[in-house]
Design an enzyme around this catalytic site. Structure first.
Site: not given
Length: 80
Positions: A43, A46-47, A50-51
């Site tokens: 996670k 993934h974050n 995304e950021y």
């Protein structure tokens, strides 16, 4: 993206699968990642991705507006 023991996954899988997002084919978007904490690591990665994507979009808007002289309406058409 749960990280848990195989025994815990056997108990949790029906619940997590029922509430997970589904693909176009109806497959649940959930899988046991590994032992405890593995899901948190996935996670976090993934974050980070995304950021980075969000920052890239913000930079593109800034360049189009301040260097390219684009209006908000013109930029909305570029990103639509």
């Amino acid at each position: 993206m749960p990280g848990c023991s195989a025994e815990a996954w056997e108990r949790l899988a029906p619940v997590l699968t029922s509430m997970a997002a589904k693909t176009a084919e109806g497959e649940a978007c959930v899988a046991r990642i590994g032992e405890g904490g593995a899901g948190h690591y996935v996670k976090m990665i993934h974050n980070g991705i995304e950021y980075a994507d969000m920052q890239l979009l913000a930079e593109a808007y800034d360049i189009l507006k301040h260097i390219g002289g684009q209006t908000n309406e013109a930029m909305s058409r570029v990103f639509a």
